[in-house]
Design a protein around this motif. Structure first.
Motif, mmCIF file in Angstrom:
data_model
loop_
_atom_site.group_PDB
_atom_site.id
_atom_site.type_symbol
_atom_site.label_atom_id
_atom_site.label_comp_id
_atom_site.label_asym_id
_atom_site.label_seq_id
_atom_site.Cartn_x
_atom_site.Cartn_y
_atom_site.Cartn_z
ATOM 1 N N ILE A 1 47.940 35.773 38.047
ATOM 2 C CA ILE A 1 47.172 34.844 37.217
ATOM 3 C C ILE A 1 45.700 34.865 37.612
ATOM 4 O O ILE A 1 44.813 34.888 36.739
ATOM 5 C CB ILE A 1 47.743 33.415 37.319
ATOM 6 N N LYS A 2 45.430 34.873 38.890
ATOM 7 C CA LYS A 2 44.033 34.855 39.333
ATOM 8 C C LYS A 2 43.308 36.155 38.970
ATOM 9 O O LYS A 2 42.097 36.152 38.750
ATOM 10 C CB LYS A 2 43.966 34.594 40.844
ATOM 11 N N ARG A 3 44.045 37.237 38.865
ATOM 12 C CA ARG A 3 43.453 38.501 38.419
ATOM 13 C C ARG A 3 43.160 38.468 36.923
ATOM 14 O O ARG A 3 42.084 38.870 36.480
ATOM 15 C CB ARG A 3 44.405 39.648 38.744
ATOM 16 N N ASP A 4 44.137 37.976 36.160
ATOM 17 C CA ASP A 4 44.026 38.036 34.699
ATOM 18 C C ASP A 4 43.308 36.835 34.092
ATOM 19 O O ASP A 4 42.679 36.953 33.034
ATOM 20 C CB ASP A 4 45.422 38.144 34.078
ATOM 21 N N HIS A 5 43.399 35.700 34.757
ATOM 22 C CA HIS A 5 42.814 34.453 34.224
ATOM 23 C C HIS A 5 42.177 33.679 35.382
ATOM 24 O O HIS A 5 42.688 32.633 35.809
ATOM 25 C CB HIS A 5 43.885 33.607 33.532
ATOM 26 N N PRO A 6 41.082 34.180 35.912
ATOM 27 C CA PRO A 6 40.536 33.635 37.162
ATOM 28 C C PRO A 6 40.136 32.167 37.104
ATOM 29 O O PRO A 6 40.083 31.501 38.151
ATOM 30 C CB PRO A 6 39.320 34.530 37.435
ATOM 31 N N ASP A 7 39.880 31.640 35.925
ATOM 32 C CA ASP A 7 39.461 30.249 35.830
ATOM 33 C C ASP A 7 40.624 29.268 35.684
ATOM 34 O O ASP A 7 40.403 28.051 35.695
ATOM 35 C CB ASP A 7 38.502 30.064 34.646
ATOM 36 N N MET A 8 41.831 29.778 35.533
ATOM 37 C CA MET A 8 42.990 28.901 35.396
ATOM 38 C C MET A 8 43.362 28.291 36.744
ATOM 39 O O MET A 8 43.514 29.004 37.737
ATOM 40 C CB MET A 8 44.192 29.679 34.837
ATOM 41 N N LEU A 9 43.494 26.964 36.782
ATOM 42 C CA LEU A 9 43.941 26.303 38.007
ATOM 43 C C LEU A 9 45.421 26.590 38.214
ATOM 44 O O LEU A 9 46.234 26.409 37.299
ATOM 45 C CB LEU A 9 43.704 24.797 37.914
ATOM 46 N N VAL A 10 45.763 27.031 39.407
ATOM 47 C CA VAL A 10 47.146 27.365 39.722
ATOM 48 C C VAL A 10 47.647 26.442 40.827
ATOM 49 O O VAL A 10 47.133 26.439 41.944
ATOM 50 C CB VAL A 10 47.285 28.828 40.175
#
Length: 328
Positions: free
Chosen positions: A110-119
């Motif tokens: 997720i951090k690679r593909d959508h870096p601004d998404m809070l995980v």
């Protein structure tokens, strides 16, 4: 009758006559930014396995999960919460704290593909242990302090993979403290923790246990999750999590615990999350499929009620649906 609030001079229906008036007078508003969307991630490729008791939810492989996380981002949803389905289970739930485990890989994806998404990541052992309990078994009982070490290791590997918000849910005494110490020791002083502070031993978790494959193989979880009858104890649990270093606290489930949410909101200034859990979701979905209720207004009313009770953050499987409705 005369004076303030007296009919006929006062007519409260005046502010209900049209949509624009109702919108202006609305006291509680839902926003996708306040939602967290839970996801169940598993090994494999191209996997999108329906979860039978949770219509619309799926167990997904990393590639599909990335697409779903991207959709959540496009809808403006505030974050995702990851639950992992391991390749293998064992008594100590070792994949849970394996740096190459399924959740750790999901965080990196997720951090690679959508870096601004809070995980956010669920920090527990039940999905990974062959006995299905949330901690280490010693002489037939859950050993609190042995479990703390493994929870801390799990949270640390999640954060090292890029997780923004580890969320311990095992209901072990001291779990937030153990994780805070482990993160601080490795230089992650600024990483916040969301504590499942008041997590009740609820019958509403049944569909989740199907989704996560986490049903206990013996006994139940009443020795560590809270008695549903106790609200004063819930305040002590929340107070304890705050003292241990929790930055966000949670009440779980939500629907049957609106009084706990309200009391927590009045007593504590910390951001407050409420988990609209699987059973709550499944009841609405099942009744809607039978044609007994209208899903959209019932869902919106339910989530509005959770927020009105005092929740700042709502964790819900309805997050995507409601976010779409709010865009219309």
């Amino acid at each position: 009758m005369t004076g303030y609030n007296a009919y006929p001079e006062t007519r409260l229906r005046r502010l209900r006559g049209t949509d624009p008036l109702r919108n202006l007078a609305r006291e509680t508003r839902l926003s996708p930014k306040e939602f967290i969307y839970p996801m169940f991630v598993m090994h494999g490729h191209g996997v999108r396995e329906p979860i039978e008791p949770m219509p619309g939810c799926h167990q997904v492989s990393l590639d599909v999960m990335s697409d779903e996380a991207g959709e959540a981002a496009e809808l403006g949803i505030g974050g995702v919460l990851l639950f992992g389905l391991p390749a293998e289970k064992d008594p100590l739930g070792t994949e849970g704290y394996d740096p190459e485990g399924i959740v750790q890989e999901a965080v990196r994806t997720i951090k690679r593909d959508h870096p601004d998404m809070l995980v956010s990541t669920d920090v527990c052992m039940c999905e990974y242990t062959d006995h299905g309990h949330c901690g280490v078994i010693d002489n037939g009982k859950i050993d609190n302090d042995q479990t703390l070490e493994l929870l801390a290791r799990t949270a640390l590997t999640h954060v090292q993979a890029g997780a923004d918000l580890p969320a311990p849910s095992a209901m072990m005494d001291g779990q937030v403290w153990a994780i805070r110490q482990a993160l601080n020791a490795e230089g992650y002083d600024d990483t916040p923790i969301m504590g499942y502070a008041a997590k009740f031993a609820s019958g509403f978790y049944g569909p989740f246990r199907v989704a996560a494959g986490s049903s206990p193989q013996f006994g139940d979880r009443k020795s560590y999750q809270m008695d549903p009858a106790n609200s004063r104890m819930a305040m002590r649990e929340i107070e304890s999590d705050i003292a241990e270093g929790a930055d966000i606290v949670m009440v779980k489930p939500a629907m049957a615990y609106m009084d706990v949410i309200r009391e927590a909101r009045e007593r504590f200034n910390h951001p407050l999350a409420a988990y609209n859990v699987s059973g709550e979701y499944s009841m609405v979905k099942a009744a809607a499929q039978q044609g007994w209720i209208d899903e959209r207004p019932v869902t919106t009313e339910l989530l509005t009620g959770i927020k009105r009770a005092g929740a700042d953050i709502i964790i819900s499987y309805f997050a995507k649906d409601v976010a779409r409705w709010l865009q219309e």
